[in-house]
Design a protein around this motif. Structure first.
Motif, PDB file in Angstrom:
ATOM      1  N   GLY A   1     -59.492  -4.648  23.789  1.00 18.06           N
ATOM      2  CA  GLY A   1     -58.476  -5.552  23.260  1.00 18.06           C
ATOM      3  C   GLY A   1     -57.839  -6.388  24.354  1.00 18.06           C
ATOM      4  O   GLY A   1     -57.641  -7.601  24.200  1.00 18.06           O
ATOM      5  N   GLN A   2     -57.535  -5.742  25.476  1.00 15.80           N
ATOM      6  CA  GLN A   2     -56.944  -6.455  26.607  1.00 15.80           C
ATOM      7  C   GLN A   2     -57.929  -7.468  27.179  1.00 15.80           C
ATOM      8  O   GLN A   2     -57.541  -8.595  27.541  1.00 15.80           O
ATOM      9  CB  GLN A   2     -56.520  -5.438  27.672  1.00 15.80           C
ATOM     10  CG  GLN A   2     -56.017  -6.039  28.963  1.00 15.80           C
ATOM     11  CD  GLN A   2     -54.633  -6.630  28.858  1.00 15.80           C
ATOM     12  OE1 GLN A   2     -54.189  -6.989  27.771  1.00 15.80           O
ATOM     13  NE2 GLN A   2     -53.950  -6.747  29.977  1.00 15.80           N
ATOM     14  N   GLY A   3     -59.196  -7.085  27.270  1.00  9.26           N
ATOM     15  CA  GLY A   3     -60.201  -8.014  27.778  1.00  9.26           C
ATOM     16  C   GLY A   3     -60.369  -9.221  26.882  1.00  9.26           C
ATOM     17  O   GLY A   3     -60.517 -10.352  27.357  1.00  9.26           O
ATOM     18  N   LEU A   4     -60.328  -8.989  25.565  1.00  9.92           N
ATOM     19  CA  LEU A   4     -60.438 -10.109  24.622  1.00  9.92           C
ATOM     20  C   LEU A   4     -59.279 -11.082  24.788  1.00  9.92           C
ATOM     21  O   LEU A   4     -59.481 -12.304  24.820  1.00  9.92           O
ATOM     22  CB  LEU A   4     -60.475  -9.563  23.188  1.00  9.92           C
ATOM     23  CG  LEU A   4     -60.536 -10.607  22.071  1.00  9.92           C
ATOM     24  CD1 LEU A   4     -61.807 -11.443  22.193  1.00  9.92           C
ATOM     25  CD2 LEU A   4     -60.455  -9.935  20.707  1.00  9.92           C
ATOM     26  N   ILE A   5     -58.075 -10.545  24.920  1.00  3.22           N
ATOM     27  CA  ILE A   5     -56.910 -11.417  25.129  1.00  3.22           C
ATOM     28  C   ILE A   5     -57.071 -12.198  26.425  1.00  3.22           C
ATOM     29  O   ILE A   5     -56.782 -13.399  26.493  1.00  3.22           O
ATOM     30  CB  ILE A   5     -55.619 -10.586  25.157  1.00  3.22           C
ATOM     31  CG1 ILE A   5     -55.351  -9.961  23.793  1.00  3.22           C
ATOM     32  CG2 ILE A   5     -54.428 -11.455  25.564  1.00  3.22           C
ATOM     33  CD1 ILE A   5     -54.179  -8.987  23.779  1.00  3.22           C
TER      34      ILE A   5
ATOM     35  N   PHE B   1     -59.782 -19.319  28.410  1.00  6.12           N
ATOM     36  CA  PHE B   1     -60.490 -20.480  27.872  1.00  6.12           C
ATOM     37  C   PHE B   1     -59.597 -21.375  27.021  1.00  6.12           C
ATOM     38  O   PHE B   1     -60.027 -22.462  26.615  1.00  6.12           O
ATOM     39  CB  PHE B   1     -61.706 -20.015  27.064  1.00  6.12           C
ATOM     40  CG  PHE B   1     -62.803 -19.456  27.923  1.00  6.12           C
ATOM     41  CD1 PHE B   1     -63.543 -20.276  28.759  1.00  6.12           C
ATOM     42  CD2 PHE B   1     -63.098 -18.097  27.915  1.00  6.12           C
ATOM     43  CE1 PHE B   1     -64.562 -19.762  29.558  1.00  6.12           C
ATOM     44  CE2 PHE B   1     -64.108 -17.573  28.701  1.00  6.12           C
ATOM     45  CZ  PHE B   1     -64.844 -18.405  29.530  1.00  6.12           C
ATOM     46  N   THR B   2     -58.381 -20.936  26.729  1.00  3.33           N
ATOM     47  CA  THR B   2     -57.418 -21.785  26.010  1.00  3.33           C
ATOM     48  C   THR B   2     -56.302 -22.250  26.937  1.00  3.33           C
ATOM     49  O   THR B   2     -55.233 -22.660  26.472  1.00  3.33           O
ATOM     50  CB  THR B   2     -56.822 -21.038  24.807  1.00  3.33           C
ATOM     51  OG1 THR B   2     -56.232 -19.808  25.258  1.00  3.33           O
ATOM     52  CG2 THR B   2     -57.884 -20.737  23.765  1.00  3.33           C
ATOM     53  N   HIS B   3     -56.553 -22.151  28.257  1.00  2.45           N
ATOM     54  CA  HIS B   3     -55.640 -22.684  29.269  1.00  2.45           C
ATOM     55  C   HIS B   3     -54.281 -21.981  29.269  1.00  2.45           C
ATOM     56  O   HIS B   3     -53.228 -22.614  29.381  1.00  2.45           O
ATOM     57  CB  HIS B   3     -55.469 -24.198  29.094  1.00  2.45           C
ATOM     58  CG  HIS B   3     -56.772 -24.943  29.063  1.00  2.45           C
ATOM     59  ND1 HIS B   3     -57.604 -25.066  30.164  1.00  2.45           N
ATOM     60  CD2 HIS B   3     -57.409 -25.578  28.029  1.00  2.45           C
ATOM     61  CE1 HIS B   3     -58.689 -25.755  29.830  1.00  2.45           C
ATOM     62  NE2 HIS B   3     -58.598 -26.078  28.542  1.00  2.45           N
ATOM     63  N   LEU B   4     -54.314 -20.668  29.118  1.00  2.04           N
ATOM     64  CA  LEU B   4     -53.155 -19.796  29.340  1.00  2.04           C
ATOM     65  C   LEU B   4     -51.933 -20.141  28.493  1.00  2.04           C
ATOM     66  O   LEU B   4     -50.861 -20.445  29.015  1.00  2.04           O
ATOM     67  CB  LEU B   4     -52.775 -19.809  30.824  1.00  2.04           C
ATOM     68  CG  LEU B   4     -53.883 -19.423  31.805  1.00  2.04           C
ATOM     69  CD1 LEU B   4     -53.403 -19.587  33.233  1.00  2.04           C
ATOM     70  CD2 LEU B   4     -54.346 -18.006  31.551  1.00  2.04           C
ATOM     71  N   PRO B   5     -52.058 -20.099  27.163  1.00  2.75           N
ATOM     72  CA  PRO B   5     -50.849 -20.285  26.339  1.00  2.75           C
ATOM     73  C   PRO B   5     -49.877 -19.140  26.581  1.00  2.75           C
ATOM     74  O   PRO B   5     -50.268 -17.982  26.789  1.00  2.75           O
ATOM     75  CB  PRO B   5     -51.391 -20.272  24.910  1.00  2.75           C
ATOM     76  CG  PRO B   5     -52.688 -19.549  24.992  1.00  2.75           C
ATOM     77  CD  PRO B   5     -53.257 -19.850  26.345  1.00  2.75           C
ATOM     78  N   ALA B   6     -48.583 -19.446  26.534  1.00  2.00           N
ATOM     79  CA  ALA B   6     -47.558 -18.475  26.922  1.00  2.00           C
ATOM     80  C   ALA B   6     -47.600 -17.217  26.055  1.00  2.00           C
ATOM     81  O   ALA B   6     -47.422 -16.098  26.554  1.00  2.00           O
ATOM     82  CB  ALA B   6     -46.179 -19.124  26.843  1.00  2.00           C
ATOM     83  N   ALA B   7     -47.836 -17.369  24.751  1.00  2.00           N
ATOM     84  CA  ALA B   7     -47.832 -16.211  23.853  1.00  2.00           C
ATOM     85  C   ALA B   7     -48.924 -15.218  24.223  1.00  2.00           C
ATOM     86  O   ALA B   7     -48.706 -14.002  24.227  1.00  2.00           O
ATOM     87  CB  ALA B   7     -47.997 -16.671  22.405  1.00  2.00           C
ATOM     88  N   LEU B   8     -50.112 -15.727  24.556  1.00  2.00           N
ATOM     89  CA  LEU B   8     -51.207 -14.838  24.921  1.00  2.00           C
ATOM     90  C   LEU B   8     -50.971 -14.194  26.288  1.00  2.00           C
ATOM     91  O   LEU B   8     -51.354 -13.039  26.514  1.00  2.00           O
ATOM     92  CB  LEU B   8     -52.532 -15.598  24.923  1.00  2.00           C
ATOM     93  CG  LEU B   8     -53.108 -15.940  23.549  1.00  2.00           C
ATOM     94  CD1 LEU B   8     -54.434 -16.673  23.687  1.00  2.00           C
ATOM     95  CD2 LEU B   8     -53.296 -14.670  22.711  1.00  2.00           C
ATOM     96  N   VAL B   9     -50.350 -14.931  27.202  1.00  2.00           N
ATOM     97  CA  VAL B   9     -50.031 -14.343  28.506  1.00  2.00           C
ATOM     98  C   VAL B   9     -49.049 -13.185  28.336  1.00  2.00           C
ATOM     99  O   VAL B   9     -49.185 -12.134  28.968  1.00  2.00           O
ATOM    100  CB  VAL B   9     -49.462 -15.411  29.454  1.00  2.00           C
ATOM    101  CG1 VAL B   9     -49.019 -14.777  30.775  1.00  2.00           C
ATOM    102  CG2 VAL B   9     -50.510 -16.488  29.732  1.00  2.00           C
ATOM    103  N   ALA B  10     -48.072 -13.354  27.450  1.00  2.00           N
ATOM    104  CA  ALA B  10     -47.121 -12.273  27.184  1.00  2.00           C
ATOM    105  C   ALA B  10     -47.827 -11.067  26.574  1.00  2.00           C
ATOM    106  O   ALA B  10     -47.559  -9.915  26.941  1.00  2.00           O
ATOM    107  CB  ALA B  10     -46.015 -12.775  26.250  1.00  2.00           C
ATOM    108  N   ALA B  11     -48.748 -11.328  25.639  1.00  2.00           N
ATOM    109  CA  ALA B  11     -49.509 -10.224  25.044  1.00  2.00           C
ATOM    110  C   ALA B  11     -50.373  -9.533  26.087  1.00  2.00           C
ATOM    111  O   ALA B  11     -50.550  -8.307  26.053  1.00  2.00           O
ATOM    112  CB  ALA B  11     -50.384 -10.761  23.906  1.00  2.00           C
TER     113      ALA B  11
END
Length: 320
Positions: free
Chosen positions: A258-262, A268-278
């Motif tokens: 799960g962590q690797g998928l995030i 590849f989506t240029h580090l959106p803040a929500a995904l970085v927090a996740a």
């Protein structure tokens, strides 16, 4: 006439085992939460919302209206540190009051309690160094150490007070330790990736100068190694019939995937803040899952009471 002195009974505040376990578990949750909120400070460019430390401004310990939302976010994260510290203090007091007290519990409680102000000081240094990326990374890793200590403390509260005995062969215990160390190395390299990326915590904060693409590849290679070792643990534990260790290893692999998928999606989506927090939350979960595997390789059993010695019987008198 002899004077009889009255003796006041001592006042005790008993702490149940269940209360101590709940407090210890709350300490884990609180320390994970402050990692996530600390990430929110950086991801909202609020790292210098309070431009100095320990005050928020040169003339105030609290945020001011002129500092806007960034000041509120940064000051709120500082306030949360006090809440985490209060929980750690409650755990320490509960450990001191616990009777009987399990062996090794007090040093862990002291380590978690002292780790909170130490982590806060490192956080202050990040502000005073204008969010130096290496210090920011150290701030995150200090939080990981406190989480590891809090986990060890919680596990000690749920185990009986007997000696630890291995549940798997020595080679597999070594493999579990190596897997945990590789996981720690992945966390360290992850801070280098963060320090090279766009989320500096403030528009004027420096970056560490590493090539983001190259260091991200190193980080990904470490993740692949970690997942490979974890999968090997699953099959090895299953081969020796260690059911509890197998379950822990399966959970670790699931968390890592799960962590690797995030991580791949955010790259590849240029580090959106929500995904970085996740991803930061996932880092905490990977650490906890790896520690769970390490703990599953041994168990503590209750101490068996020592039987009372059988009194020696006198020999029967000889017949006349």
């Amino acid at each position: 006439m002899r004077r009889i002195r009255s003796v006041k009974p001592s006042v005790r505040f008993p702490v149940s085992a269940s209360l101590l376990r709940r407090l210890a578990f709350a300490s884990i949750i609180a320390n994970v939460a402050i990692v996530v909120t600390g990430g929110a400070v950086r991801l909202t460019a609020s790292g210098l919302g309070c431009p100095t430390w320990p005050r928020c401004t040169d003339g105030s310990y609290v945020t001011t209206p002129e500092m806007g939302g960034h000041g509120v976010i940064e000051f709120g994260n500082r306030l949360l540190t006090f809440a985490v510290g209060i929980i750690a203090l409650a755990v320490l007091l509960a450990v001191l009051a616990r009777r009987p007290r399990p062996r090794g519990l007090l040093p862990l409680a002291v380590a978690v309690f002292l780790g909170i102000p130490a982590q806060a000081v490192i956080g202050g240094i990040t502000v005073l160094t204008n969010l130096n990326p290496w210090v920011v990374g150290l701030h995150f890793l200090a939080s990981m150490l406190v989480i590891a200590a809090a986990y060890a403390l919680w596990r000690r509260t749920v185990e009986p007070d007997g000696p630890a005995t291995p549940t798997v062969p020595a080679a597999l215990r070594t493999l579990a330790l190596v897997t945990t160390l590789v996981g720690a190395a992945v966390l360290v390299v992850g801070t280098w990736v963060t320090g090279s990326g766009p989320h500096a915590g403030d528009q004027g904060a420096a970056r560490n100068g590493l090539d983001p693409e190259a260091i991200s590849q190193v980080h990904a290679d470490g993740v692949f190694l970690l997942i490979g070792l974890s999968v090997a643990l699953v099959f090895a534990f299953r081969a020796v019939g260690a059911a509890r260790a197998t379950r822990a290893a399966v959970v670790l692999v699931a968390v890592e995937l799960g962590q690797g998928l995030i991580g791949f999606v955010q790259y590849f989506t240029h580090l959106p803040a929500a995904l970085v927090a996740a991803h930061m939350l996932g880092s905490c979960l990977v650490l906890l899952a790896a520690l769970a595997v390490l703990w599953s390789t041994r168990e503590r059993r209750p101490v068996q009471p020592t039987p009372d010695p059988v009194p020696a019987t006198e020999p029967a008198p000889a017949a006349a």
